[in-house]
Design a protein around this motif. Structure first.
Motif, mmCIF file in Angstrom:
data_model
loop_
_atom_site.group_PDB
_atom_site.id
_atom_site.type_symbol
_atom_site.label_atom_id
_atom_site.label_comp_id
_atom_site.label_asym_id
_atom_site.label_seq_id
_atom_site.Cartn_x
_atom_site.Cartn_y
_atom_site.Cartn_z
ATOM 1 N N TRP A 264 61.366 31.202 63.802
ATOM 2 C CA TRP A 264 61.762 32.587 64.038
ATOM 3 C C TRP A 264 63.185 32.769 63.547
ATOM 4 O O TRP A 264 63.994 31.913 63.799
ATOM 5 C CB TRP A 264 61.683 32.905 65.540
ATOM 6 C CG TRP A 264 62.135 34.278 65.856
ATOM 7 C CD1 TRP A 264 63.381 34.658 66.234
ATOM 8 C CD2 TRP A 264 61.356 35.460 65.801
ATOM 9 N NE1 TRP A 264 63.417 35.999 66.418
ATOM 10 C CE2 TRP A 264 62.193 36.521 66.157
ATOM 11 C CE3 TRP A 264 60.038 35.726 65.469
ATOM 12 C CZ2 TRP A 264 61.746 37.833 66.198
ATOM 13 C CZ3 TRP A 264 59.607 37.017 65.512
ATOM 14 C CH2 TRP A 264 60.443 38.060 65.873
ATOM 15 N N PRO A 265 63.562 33.773 62.880
ATOM 16 C CA PRO A 265 62.872 34.964 62.399
ATOM 17 C C PRO A 265 62.353 34.831 60.978
ATOM 18 O O PRO A 265 61.889 35.804 60.396
ATOM 19 C CB PRO A 265 63.963 36.032 62.481
ATOM 20 C CG PRO A 265 65.209 35.307 62.119
ATOM 21 C CD PRO A 265 65.036 33.929 62.728
ATOM 22 N N GLU A 266 62.444 33.635 60.411
ATOM 23 C CA GLU A 266 62.038 33.447 59.021
ATOM 24 C C GLU A 266 60.588 33.831 58.760
ATOM 25 O O GLU A 266 60.265 34.415 57.723
ATOM 26 C CB GLU A 266 62.270 31.992 58.585
ATOM 27 C CG GLU A 266 63.722 31.571 58.546
ATOM 28 C CD GLU A 266 64.225 31.038 59.867
ATOM 29 O OE1 GLU A 266 63.470 31.038 60.862
ATOM 30 O OE2 GLU A 266 65.397 30.610 59.903
ATOM 31 N N ALA A 267 59.690 33.513 59.696
ATOM 32 C CA ALA A 267 58.268 33.823 59.507
ATOM 33 C C ALA A 267 58.035 35.330 59.450
ATOM 34 O O ALA A 267 57.197 35.804 58.678
ATOM 35 C CB ALA A 267 57.442 33.201 60.628
ATOM 36 N N VAL A 268 58.783 36.085 60.230
ATOM 37 C CA VAL A 268 58.640 37.544 60.212
ATOM 38 C C VAL A 268 59.267 38.117 58.945
ATOM 39 O O VAL A 268 58.687 38.993 58.290
ATOM 40 C CB VAL A 268 59.279 38.176 61.477
ATOM 41 C CG1 VAL A 268 59.288 39.681 61.389
ATOM 42 C CG2 VAL A 268 58.530 37.721 62.711
ATOM 43 N N ASN A 269 60.444 37.620 58.583
ATOM 44 C CA ASN A 269 61.133 38.123 57.390
ATOM 45 C C ASN A 269 60.345 37.848 56.116
ATOM 46 O O ASN A 269 60.391 38.635 55.170
ATOM 47 C CB ASN A 269 62.530 37.519 57.287
ATOM 48 C CG ASN A 269 63.439 37.975 58.408
ATOM 49 O OD1 ASN A 269 63.199 38.993 59.050
ATOM 50 N ND2 ASN A 269 64.479 37.210 58.661
ATOM 51 N N SER A 270 59.623 36.744 56.066
ATOM 52 C CA SER A 270 58.831 36.416 54.877
ATOM 53 C C SER A 270 57.489 37.138 54.845
ATOM 54 O O SER A 270 56.811 37.123 53.829
ATOM 55 C CB SER A 270 58.590 34.905 54.805
ATOM 56 O OG SER A 270 57.714 34.503 55.835
#
Length: 116
Positions: free
Chosen positions: A103-109
């Motif tokens: 988190w938050p990389e999975a949402v941003n990608s």
């Protein structure tokens, strides 16, 4: 005077929506979205060779648009890791009850999309 009020209202709305997107709690619901290259970078999907050895079909299509819930939020070393579980109770690839995610990389990608 009206235009100033309108600008203020728009800015308040934008700031509120950004603040909501930056927090995550147990029980939050998301939808998995398979990336264009069919490889997840921030959701911990097992590699195809591991899935094949365990007798599963090594395709990410079964994850596309699947709803998941945050079972646990782990905060350590300045990073936030999520433990995701399917909302329907079924296992991922017939063997895994949970999947990890950053988190938050999975949402941003775009790999995780919040359900509203």
């Amino acid at each position: 005077m009206r235009s100033l009020f309108v600008i203020f209202a728009i800015m308040a709305g934008v700031l509120t929506s950004q603040a909501q997107a930056t927090t995550v709690e147990e029980g939050d619901t998301f939808t998995l979205q398979v990336p264009e290259n069919n490889r997840f970078a921030y959701v911990g999907v097992p590699k195809p060779n591991i899935l094949i050895k365990r007798g599963s079909v090594a395709t990410a299509k079964s994850l596309n648009h699947r709803k998941v819930v945050v079972k646990e939020v782990i905060r350590e070393d300045g990073q936030i890791r999520l433990v995701l579980e399917a909302t329907d109770g079924r296992k991922f690839f017939r063997h895994y009850r949970t999947l990890p995610a950053s988190w938050p990389e999975a949402v941003n990608s775009g790999e995780l999309k919040p359900v509203r």
